[in-house]
Write a protein that holds these residues in place. Structure first.
Motif, PDB file in Angstrom:
ATOM      1  N   ILE A  18      23.116 -36.543  46.076  1.00  9.94           N
ATOM      2  CA  ILE A  18      24.225 -37.083  46.890  1.00  9.94           C
ATOM      3  C   ILE A  18      24.014 -38.580  47.074  1.00  9.94           C
ATOM      4  CG2 ILE A  18      25.431 -37.005  49.098  1.00  9.94           C
ATOM      5  CD1 ILE A  18      24.821 -34.075  49.268  1.00  9.94           C
ATOM      6  N   ILE A  19      25.024 -39.325  46.687  1.00 12.12           N
ATOM      7  CA  ILE A  19      24.966 -40.796  46.769  1.00 12.12           C
ATOM      8  C   ILE A  19      25.959 -41.268  47.823  1.00 12.12           C
ATOM      9  CG2 ILE A  19      25.475 -42.932  45.497  1.00 12.12           C
ATOM     10  CD1 ILE A  19      24.376 -41.338  43.000  1.00 12.12           C
ATOM     11  N   ALA A  20      25.471 -42.119  48.740  1.00  9.67           N
ATOM     12  CA  ALA A  20      26.341 -42.669  49.788  1.00  9.67           C
ATOM     13  C   ALA A  20      26.833 -44.039  49.360  1.00  9.67           C
ATOM     14  CB  ALA A  20      25.573 -42.778  51.094  1.00  9.67           C
ATOM     15  N   ASN A  21      28.121 -44.187  49.330  1.00  9.27           N
ATOM     16  CA  ASN A  21      28.751 -45.493  49.048  1.00  9.27           C
ATOM     17  C   ASN A  21      29.135 -46.135  50.366  1.00  9.27           C
ATOM     18  OD1 ASN A  21      28.796 -45.583  46.195  1.00  9.27           O
ATOM     19  ND2 ASN A  21      30.542 -44.190  46.153  1.00  9.27           N
ATOM     20  N   LEU A  22      28.452 -47.206  50.745  1.00  9.47           N
ATOM     21  CA  LEU A  22      28.761 -47.905  52.005  1.00  9.47           C
ATOM     22  C   LEU A  22      29.408 -49.233  51.648  1.00  9.47           C
ATOM     23  CD1 LEU A  22      25.412 -47.461  54.016  1.00  9.47           C
ATOM     24  CD2 LEU A  22      27.174 -45.777  53.461  1.00  9.47           C
ATOM     25  N   PHE A  23      30.678 -49.350  51.891  1.00  5.14           N
ATOM     26  CA  PHE A  23      31.409 -50.580  51.528  1.00  5.14           C
ATOM     27  C   PHE A  23      31.970 -51.233  52.790  1.00  5.14           C
ATOM     28  CE2 PHE A  23      31.716 -51.310  46.925  1.00  5.14           C
ATOM     29  CZ  PHE A  23      30.882 -50.285  46.511  1.00  5.14           C
ATOM     30  N   PHE A  24      31.277 -52.291  53.225  1.00  6.88           N
ATOM     31  CA  PHE A  24      31.696 -53.015  54.426  1.00  6.88           C
ATOM     32  C   PHE A  24      32.539 -54.236  54.060  1.00  6.88           C
ATOM     33  CE2 PHE A  24      27.835 -50.711  55.583  1.00  6.88           C
ATOM     34  CZ  PHE A  24      28.366 -49.920  56.602  1.00  6.88           C
ATOM     35  N   GLU A  25      33.033 -54.241  52.852  1.00  7.76           N
ATOM     36  CA  GLU A  25      33.954 -55.279  52.385  1.00  7.76           C
ATOM     37  C   GLU A  25      34.847 -54.605  51.346  1.00  7.76           C
ATOM     38  OE1 GLU A  25      32.856 -58.537  49.585  1.00  7.76           O
ATOM     39  OE2 GLU A  25      32.711 -59.698  51.432  1.00  7.76           O
ATOM     40  N   ASP A  26      36.079 -55.072  51.224  1.00  8.32           N
ATOM     41  CA  ASP A  26      37.046 -54.408  50.341  1.00  8.32           C
ATOM     42  C   ASP A  26      36.572 -54.405  48.882  1.00  8.32           C
ATOM     43  OD1 ASP A  26      38.579 -54.086  52.558  1.00  8.32           O
ATOM     44  OD2 ASP A  26      39.999 -55.694  52.088  1.00  8.32           O
ATOM     45  N   SER A  27      36.987 -53.388  48.159  1.00  4.93           N
ATOM     46  CA  SER A  27      36.632 -53.271  46.740  1.00  4.93           C
ATOM     47  C   SER A  27      37.576 -52.294  46.065  1.00  4.93           C
ATOM     48  CB  SER A  27      35.194 -52.750  46.609  1.00  4.93           C
ATOM     49  OG  SER A  27      34.903 -52.436  45.265  1.00  4.93           O
ATOM     50  N   THR A  28      37.938 -52.579  44.852  1.00  3.05           N
ATOM     51  CA  THR A  28      38.659 -51.614  44.014  1.00  3.05           C
ATOM     52  C   THR A  28      37.747 -51.170  42.873  1.00  3.05           C
ATOM     53  OG1 THR A  28      40.817 -52.540  44.527  1.00  3.05           O
ATOM     54  CG2 THR A  28      40.654 -51.301  42.473  1.00  3.05           C
ATOM     55  N   ARG A  29      37.345 -52.126  42.019  1.00  2.00           N
ATOM     56  CA  ARG A  29      36.573 -51.812  40.822  1.00  2.00           C
ATOM     57  C   ARG A  29      35.190 -51.257  41.126  1.00  2.00           C
ATOM     58  NH1 ARG A  29      40.353 -55.418  39.858  1.00  2.00           N
ATOM     59  NH2 ARG A  29      39.692 -56.005  41.943  1.00  2.00           N
ATOM     60  N   THR A  30      34.424 -51.978  41.922  1.00  5.11           N
ATOM     61  CA  THR A  30      33.017 -51.613  42.112  1.00  5.11           C
ATOM     62  C   THR A  30      32.894 -50.260  42.809  1.00  5.11           C
ATOM     63  OG1 THR A  30      32.631 -53.972  42.363  1.00  5.11           O
ATOM     64  CG2 THR A  30      30.819 -52.504  42.942  1.00  5.11           C
ATOM     65  N   ARG A  31      33.676 -50.080  43.861  1.00  5.27           N
ATOM     66  CA  ARG A  31      33.556 -48.842  44.631  1.00  5.27           C
ATOM     67  C   ARG A  31      33.934 -47.634  43.786  1.00  5.27           C
ATOM     68  NH1 ARG A  31      37.131 -47.597  49.932  1.00  5.27           N
ATOM     69  NH2 ARG A  31      36.651 -45.397  50.068  1.00  5.27           N
ATOM     70  N   LEU A  32      35.065 -47.718  43.107  1.00  5.37           N
ATOM     71  CA  LEU A  32      35.500 -46.557  42.319  1.00  5.37           C
ATOM     72  C   LEU A  32      34.625 -46.340  41.102  1.00  5.37           C
ATOM     73  CD1 LEU A  32      39.394 -46.537  42.512  1.00  5.37           C
ATOM     74  CD2 LEU A  32      37.720 -45.341  43.900  1.00  5.37           C
ATOM     75  N   SER A  33      34.116 -47.413  40.508  1.00  9.16           N
ATOM     76  CA  SER A  33      33.297 -47.177  39.308  1.00  9.16           C
ATOM     77  C   SER A  33      31.919 -46.654  39.667  1.00  9.16           C
ATOM     78  CB  SER A  33      33.243 -48.405  38.393  1.00  9.16           C
ATOM     79  OG  SER A  33      32.485 -49.426  38.951  1.00  9.16           O
ATOM     80  N   PHE A  34      31.369 -47.021  40.831  1.00 12.42           N
ATOM     81  CA  PHE A  34      30.124 -46.363  41.262  1.00 12.42           C
ATOM     82  C   PHE A  34      30.396 -44.869  41.497  1.00 12.42           C
ATOM     83  CE2 PHE A  34      27.883 -50.426  42.415  1.00 12.42           C
ATOM     84  CZ  PHE A  34      26.652 -50.125  41.838  1.00 12.42           C
ATOM     85  N   SER A  35      31.527 -44.549  42.137  1.00 12.52           N
ATOM     86  CA  SER A  35      31.856 -43.137  42.381  1.00 12.52           C
ATOM     87  C   SER A  35      32.044 -42.376  41.077  1.00 12.52           C
ATOM     88  CB  SER A  35      33.154 -43.020  43.192  1.00 12.52           C
ATOM     89  OG  SER A  35      32.908 -43.318  44.517  1.00 12.52           O
ATOM     90  N   LEU A  36      32.778 -42.999  40.154  1.00 12.11           N
ATOM     91  CA  LEU A  36      33.040 -42.339  38.876  1.00 12.11           C
ATOM     92  C   LEU A  36      31.733 -42.165  38.089  1.00 12.11           C
ATOM     93  CD1 LEU A  36      35.186 -41.191  37.038  1.00 12.11           C
ATOM     94  CD2 LEU A  36      35.642 -43.490  36.198  1.00 12.11           C
ATOM     95  N   ALA A  37      30.879 -43.182  38.098  1.00 12.25           N
ATOM     96  CA  ALA A  37      29.595 -43.085  37.386  1.00 12.25           C
ATOM     97  C   ALA A  37      28.766 -41.933  37.959  1.00 12.25           C
ATOM     98  CB  ALA A  37      28.841 -44.405  37.494  1.00 12.25           C
ATOM     99  N   ALA A  38      28.750 -41.814  39.275  1.00 18.87           N
ATOM    100  CA  ALA A  38      27.990 -40.723  39.905  1.00 18.87           C
ATOM    101  C   ALA A  38      28.554 -39.373  39.461  1.00 18.87           C
ATOM    102  CB  ALA A  38      28.054 -40.861  41.420  1.00 18.87           C
ATOM    103  N   LYS A  39      29.870 -39.251  39.470  1.00 12.88           N
ATOM    104  CA  LYS A  39      30.494 -37.969  39.098  1.00 12.88           C
ATOM    105  C   LYS A  39      30.253 -37.642  37.627  1.00 12.88           C
ATOM    106  CE  LYS A  39      33.954 -38.488  42.736  1.00 12.88           C
ATOM    107  NZ  LYS A  39      33.211 -37.787  43.766  1.00 12.88           N
ATOM    108  N   ARG A  40      30.271 -38.656  36.767  1.00 10.83           N
ATOM    109  CA  ARG A  40      29.996 -38.421  35.339  1.00 10.83           C
ATOM    110  C   ARG A  40      28.589 -37.858  35.124  1.00 10.83           C
ATOM    111  NH1 ARG A  40      34.808 -38.241  33.519  1.00 10.83           N
ATOM    112  NH2 ARG A  40      35.939 -40.152  33.140  1.00 10.83           N
ATOM    113  N   LEU A  41      27.689 -38.132  36.081  1.00 12.30           N
ATOM    114  CA  LEU A  41      26.313 -37.648  35.964  1.00 12.30           C
ATOM    115  C   LEU A  41      26.082 -36.377  36.777  1.00 12.30           C
ATOM    116  CD1 LEU A  41      24.540 -41.116  36.254  1.00 12.30           C
ATOM    117  CD2 LEU A  41      24.795 -39.741  34.185  1.00 12.30           C
ATOM    118  N   GLY A  42      27.153 -35.864  37.371  1.00 15.15           N
ATOM    119  CA  GLY A  42      27.044 -34.603  38.115  1.00 15.15           C
ATOM    120  C   GLY A  42      26.680 -34.767  39.570  1.00 15.15           C
TER     121      GLY A  42
END
Ligand code: CP
Length: 308
Positions: free
Chosen positions: A34-58
């Protein structure tokens, strides 16, 4: 980071490119994590691509953004991170407005912490994806030796964590980096980072193998509240001057060397630093940068996070 360490991450990311856009043999690599994404500043690319990368790895992800978190009640970043670790997460991805925020979190918890951008300081996975994209465009994916190549980074360098990470990675791998902008945005002192500084964009246009345009980061200029990016039709004063001398317009893009690539970390302020037609031209690798971000973040997770 040393050249050898950079090449290790870049080689792993290169090999993951085919698996970054669909299910693959890597889909079980981080099952149960389980990976926690803590974003205290706005993001489109970085936040979603970290999430997608995590999901691609299960892996599974949980998300916390500044809006709606207990930071509004006075909780410190250190306490927030320690509470989230106490819930049993395996790694923390963190973006902060403050330079040094990721290091503060890393000093406060025992799990791996990945910097998703801290203030004006660094954006390491952006630096890796920028190098991966540039090396791919220049046929250097085998060695990641960038000697003989040059890249101009243009715009609000002084406010840019993207520029700092890109300069570090590119120069370590042998690339000549020229930071271009007005003296307020590209002061001569930047040469201490190992790059050159040039105020006249037109002087170097024909020489470089790529141009990375940067957004003017109004939110980091100390005004409160931060002004919104202006409409291109309403540019006045210093912004009009910026566009006249430092934007990558269609006219300037026509002067680039054949094969030179156009990069931008996003978000793009179209019509300010970059013309619409240039952003969408055949020389633009802006969307490929975004795609490569998923492979880079998969490689970073695989290197730093252990399942079970
Ligand atoms: N390049 C980048 O960091 O974009 P976001 O702010 O949308 O994550």
């Amino acid at each position: 980071m040393s050249a050898a360490a950079l090449r290790t991450y870049l080689t792993a990311a290169r090999d993951l490119i085919p698996f970054a856009s669909g299910p693959s043999a890597h889909a079980e690599s981080l099952r149960g994590v389980i990976i926690a994404n803590l974003f205290f500043e706005d993001s489109t690319r970085t936040r979603l691509s970290f999430s997608l990368a995590a999901k691609r790895l299960g892996a599974d992800t949980i998300d916390l953004t500044g809006a709606g978190s207990s930071a509004s009640k006075g909780e410190t970043l250190r306490d927030t991170a320690r509470n989230i670790e106490a819930m049993g997460v395996d790694a923390i991805v963190v973006r902060t407005k403050a330079s040094g925020g990721a290091a503060l979190v890393a000093d406060s918890v025992g799990c791996p912490v990945i910097n998703a951008g801290d203030g004006k300081h660094e954006h390491p996975t952006q630096g890796l994806l920028d190098v991966l994209t540039f090396a791919e465009a220049k046929g250097r994916l085998d060695t990641f030796d960038l000697s003989g190549l040059s890249l101009a980074i243009v715009g609000d360098i002084i406010s840019s964590r993207v520029a700092r990470s890109a300069i570090a990675a590119l120069t370590t791998l042998g690339c000549r980096v020229i930071c271009v902008g007005p003296p307020t945005m590209a002061p001569k002192g930047l040469t201490c980072l190992g790059c050159e500084v040039e105020h006249d964009f037109d002087r170097i246009l024909r020489d470089v193998d790529g141009v990375m345009m940067l957004r003017i980061q109004f939110e980091r200029h100390g005004e409160s509240p931060a002004p919104a990016a202006p409409a291109p039709s309403g540019l006045t004063g210093s912004l009009r001057e910026f566009r006249a001398f430092h934007a990558l317009t269609q006219a300037r893009a026509r002067l680039l060397k054949p094969g030179a690539v156009i990069m931008h970390p996003g978000p793009v302020n179209r019509g300010l630093e970059l013309d619409h037609a240039v952003a969408d031209s055949g020389a633009s690798v802006i969307l490929r940068q975004v795609s490569r971000g998923v492979a880079v973040r998969m490689a970073v997770f695989k290197a730093l996070v252990r399942a079970g």
